[in-house]
Design a protein around this motif. Sequence first.
Motif, short mmCIF file in Angstrom:
data_model
loop_
_atom_site.label_atom_id
_atom_site.label_comp_id
_atom_site.label_asym_id
_atom_site.label_seq_id
_atom_site.Cartn_x
_atom_site.Cartn_y
_atom_site.Cartn_z
N THR A 54 0.81 -1.21 0.00
CA THR A 54 0.00 0.00 0.00
C THR A 54 0.84 1.26 0.00
OG1 THR A 54 -0.17 0.08 2.42
CG2 THR A 54 -1.89 -1.13 1.23
N GLY A 55 2.15 1.15 0.18
CA GLY A 55 3.00 2.34 0.20
C GLY A 55 2.46 3.35 1.19
N ASN A 56 2.35 4.59 0.77
CA ASN A 56 1.79 5.64 1.61
C ASN A 56 0.33 5.89 1.29
OD1 ASN A 56 4.15 6.07 3.00
ND2 ASN A 56 4.91 7.51 1.50
N SER A 57 -0.30 4.97 0.54
CA SER A 57 -1.69 5.19 0.15
C SER A 57 -2.62 5.17 1.36
CB SER A 57 -2.14 4.16 -0.89
OG SER A 57 -2.06 2.85 -0.36
N GLY A 58 -2.15 4.64 2.50
CA GLY A 58 -2.95 4.67 3.71
C GLY A 58 -2.97 6.04 4.36
N THR A 59 -2.12 6.94 3.91
CA THR A 59 -2.10 8.30 4.42
C THR A 59 -2.90 9.15 3.45
OG1 THR A 59 0.09 7.94 5.33
CG2 THR A 59 -0.63 10.22 5.11
N GLU A 60 -4.09 9.53 3.85
CA GLU A 60 -4.98 10.22 2.94
C GLU A 60 -5.03 11.71 3.21
OE1 GLU A 60 -8.77 8.35 3.45
OE2 GLU A 60 -8.07 6.44 2.64
N VAL A 61 -5.19 12.45 2.15
CA VAL A 61 -5.51 13.86 2.27
C VAL A 61 -6.98 13.89 2.70
CG1 VAL A 61 -5.80 16.03 1.02
CG2 VAL A 61 -3.83 14.55 0.54
N PRO A 62 -7.29 14.60 3.77
CA PRO A 62 -8.67 14.57 4.26
C PRO A 62 -9.70 14.83 3.16
CG PRO A 62 -7.26 15.77 5.77
CD PRO A 62 -6.44 15.46 4.54
N GLY A 63 -10.71 13.97 3.13
CA GLY A 63 -11.81 14.16 2.20
C GLY A 63 -11.66 13.47 0.86
N LEU B 61 2.13 16.10 7.73
CA LEU B 61 1.36 16.22 6.50
C LEU B 61 0.78 17.62 6.39
CD1 LEU B 61 0.18 15.07 3.92
CD2 LEU B 61 -1.68 14.09 5.28
N ASP B 62 0.26 18.17 7.48
CA ASP B 62 -0.28 19.53 7.44
C ASP B 62 0.79 20.54 7.04
OD1 ASP B 62 -2.87 18.78 8.08
OD2 ASP B 62 -2.65 19.24 10.22
N GLU B 63 2.01 20.35 7.53
CA GLU B 63 3.11 21.25 7.15
C GLU B 63 3.37 21.16 5.65
OE1 GLU B 63 7.91 21.71 8.00
OE2 GLU B 63 6.72 20.40 9.29
N GLY B 64 3.45 19.94 5.12
CA GLY B 64 3.69 19.77 3.69
C GLY B 64 2.57 20.35 2.84
#
Length: 166
Positions: free
Chosen positions: A57-66, A124-127
């Motif tokens: 899944t790589g980083n696909s589990g880290t979602e941009v909200p929404g 993530l918010d910083e990025g």
Amino acid sequence: MQPGARHLAQLNIGRLVAATDDPRLAEFMAALDRVNDLGRRMPGFVWMMEGSGTPGTGNSGTEVPGDPRMSVNMTVWESVETLEAFVWNTLHQRFYERRAEWFESSGEMHFVMWWVPEGHVPTLDEGLGRLARLRAHGNSDEAFDWSWLEEARRWRAGNCSRMAAE
């Protein structure tokens, strides 16, 4: 900042053409762990944002909200040169060149870099904030693309199309 007291952070986001279990993404999803593991072993690699930790899944589990189809990659490197070596001199380049098969064209900037103090782990918010700053104001010391960096020799030599920065 003193030379050597900073590292290069990068955020790259993109909206997948389908859900991660869709057959159209099978080859991309199957390669994520291999490409990410390669990155972690590269000289100059410092840190990578981890997703769910589920293999394949790589980083696909880290979602941009929404938006569950947004894929996010954020890493920190010792220098521009070490990030470029990974991007342009490894298996990563082959998958980068095929990105249109797996990602929708957003029509807006989807990649940003910025300097961080050694030891800093960006959120993530910083990025996403840096990306928003780049989209709104263009290149600056706070948020930039490859064209802002004099050290980006491989990018300037044509290993990266302009689209990568847009």
